[in-house]
Write an enzyme that holds these catalytic residues in place. Structure first.
Site, PDB file in Angstrom:
ATOM      1  N   SER A 142      12.323   6.866  -1.966  1.00  0.00           N
ATOM      2  CA  SER A 142      11.308   7.076  -2.987  1.00  0.00           C
ATOM      3  C   SER A 142      10.533   8.327  -2.646  1.00  0.00           C
ATOM      4  O   SER A 142      10.500   8.757  -1.481  1.00  0.00           O
ATOM      5  CB  SER A 142      10.363   5.862  -3.025  1.00  0.00           C
ATOM      6  OG  SER A 142       9.196   6.132  -3.766  1.00  0.00           O
ATOM      7  N   TYR A 155       4.454  -0.968   1.354  1.00  0.00           N
ATOM      8  CA  TYR A 155       5.679  -0.370   0.819  1.00  0.00           C
ATOM      9  C   TYR A 155       5.822   1.079   1.265  1.00  0.00           C
ATOM     10  O   TYR A 155       6.894   1.506   1.700  1.00  0.00           O
ATOM     11  CB  TYR A 155       5.656  -0.464  -0.708  1.00  0.00           C
ATOM     12  CG  TYR A 155       6.850   0.146  -1.389  1.00  0.00           C
ATOM     13  CD1 TYR A 155       8.038  -0.558  -1.511  1.00  0.00           C
ATOM     14  CD2 TYR A 155       6.783   1.429  -1.935  1.00  0.00           C
ATOM     15  CE1 TYR A 155       9.139   0.005  -2.158  1.00  0.00           C
ATOM     16  CE2 TYR A 155       7.863   1.992  -2.568  1.00  0.00           C
ATOM     17  CZ  TYR A 155       9.045   1.274  -2.683  1.00  0.00           C
ATOM     18  OH  TYR A 155      10.127   1.839  -3.309  1.00  0.00           O
TER      19      TYR A 155
END
Length: 358
Positions: A142, A155
């Site tokens: 990501s 996360y």
């Protein structure tokens, strides 16, 4: 590993979202796809989609936080579908909340699934790939692997860890002269169902920060990375490229911007958090339903953009630019050569006119 060849592919987190779309994309190539996840409803629906797309499906229910279960899953894939050619690490868990509102157990669980799950998946794949000296591991990352944002500390921490782990592993494989490849695909915000099942303690229901892309955009990039694994990393979406470049140039400025904007940008006002969270148990079972690949943001999600296409075709674009530049340079050289070797006309001399005065 030729493009178009039929391969055995493992996709973790395959029951929904990006994993679900990725499984379909590999199946469309005729690949044998092992589907690893916890949710049985989603796995069954994903297997049906794989078969209808032209692939062969194997459902393996597994919690990626259990290293032994992951090793057993890899053995089952090898025995049933054959040698693993591609392993895609994609499974994750998350919590949307300020850091001090996340318990130690919750933080640990996110880390065990999202980071250590990748470690376990990579180890299980390498146990089979290294002796054969072939295979590809794709780490689905990501933009948050480089740029942490508020309300997602667990996360973001896990994605940063995956980035460092993967870079270290690449160095080891290069040192060993191994033909096993690992690459990472850095994704933008994606329209997946996670925002309707993630553990959410925000005033409004969690949502991705715009711009949002459809999961098929991510799936195309992941399949391309599996076919072309020599590149160490792929950036997907213009927002990913912009975030990573801005963070490299002015990280302090980016932090202040996110501090002002990212709280509101990650919430849908007036929509309460979901009643079911999948942190400890799958959201689709035993009496749940199939969530599919898409979330609730279809109306604003983009099916692709120029940067996504360029990322997959960078080599071809570079070759075209190089060829064009070479042709222009050659033409210029020819013109200069013609100018230098052009036969010169004989010079005409005229005698000066002499005027005689009386």
């Amino acid at each position: 590993m030729r493009f178009g060849s039929r391969r055995t592919v493992v996709v973790t987190g395959a029951s929904a979202g990006v994993g679900r779309a990725t499984a379909r994309a590999f199946a469309a190539r005729g690949d044998r796809v092992a589907l690893l996840a916890r949710g049985r409803e989603g796995l069954a629906a994903a297997a049906d989609e794989v078969q209808r797309a032209g692939g062969e499906a194997l459902v393996v229910p597994v919690d990626m936080a259990d290293p032994k279960a992951v090793e057993d899953a890899a053995e089952q894939v090898e025995e049933t579908l054959g040698p693993i050619d591609v392993w895609v690490n994609n499974a994750f868990a998350g919590v949307f909340a300020p850091f001090m509102e996340i318990s130690a157990d919750e933080f640990r669980r996110v880390t065990e699934v999202t980071y250590l799950g990748y470690v376990s998946g990579t180890r299980a794949a390498l146990r089979h790939m290294l002796p054969r000296d072939r295979g590809t591991i794709v780490q689905v990352g990501s933009a948050l692997a480089y740029r942490g944002i508020p309300l997602q500390t667990a996360y973001c921490g896990a994605k940063h860890a995956i980035q460092g782990f993967n870079e270290s592993l690449r160095c080891e494989l290069l040192h060993q002269g191994s033909k096993v490849r690992t690459t990472m695909v850095q994704l933008p915000a994606v329209n997946t169902p996670q925002f309707d099942w993630v553990l959410d303690r925000l005033p409004g229901r969690a949502r991705p920060v715009a711009p949002i892309y459809q999961p098929e955009v991510a799936a195309r990039a992941i399949v391309h990375a599996a076919v072309h694994p020599r590149r160490r990393e792929y950036w997907v979406g213009g927002s990913t490229a912009a975030a990573l470049v801005a963070n490299a140039v002015a990280p302090g400025l980016v932090e202040r911007y996110l501090a002002r904007t990212a709280y509101d940008a990650q919430q849908t006002p007036g929509l309460p958090p979901p009643e079911t969270a999948n942190l400890w148990a799958p959201a689709d079972g035993p009496h749940g339903h199939d969530y599919g690949a898409h979330g609730r943001f279809d109306a604003e999600a983009q099916p692709g953009d120029v940067q996504e296409w360029f990322s997959r075709n960078r080599d071809r674009v570079g070759l075209g630019v190089t060829a064009t530049a070479a042709a222009a340079a050659a033409a210029l050289a020819v013109r200069r050569f013609m100018r230098l070797t052009r036969p010169t006309r004989p010079t005409r001399f005229s005698l000066p006119r002499i005027t005689l005065r009386r």
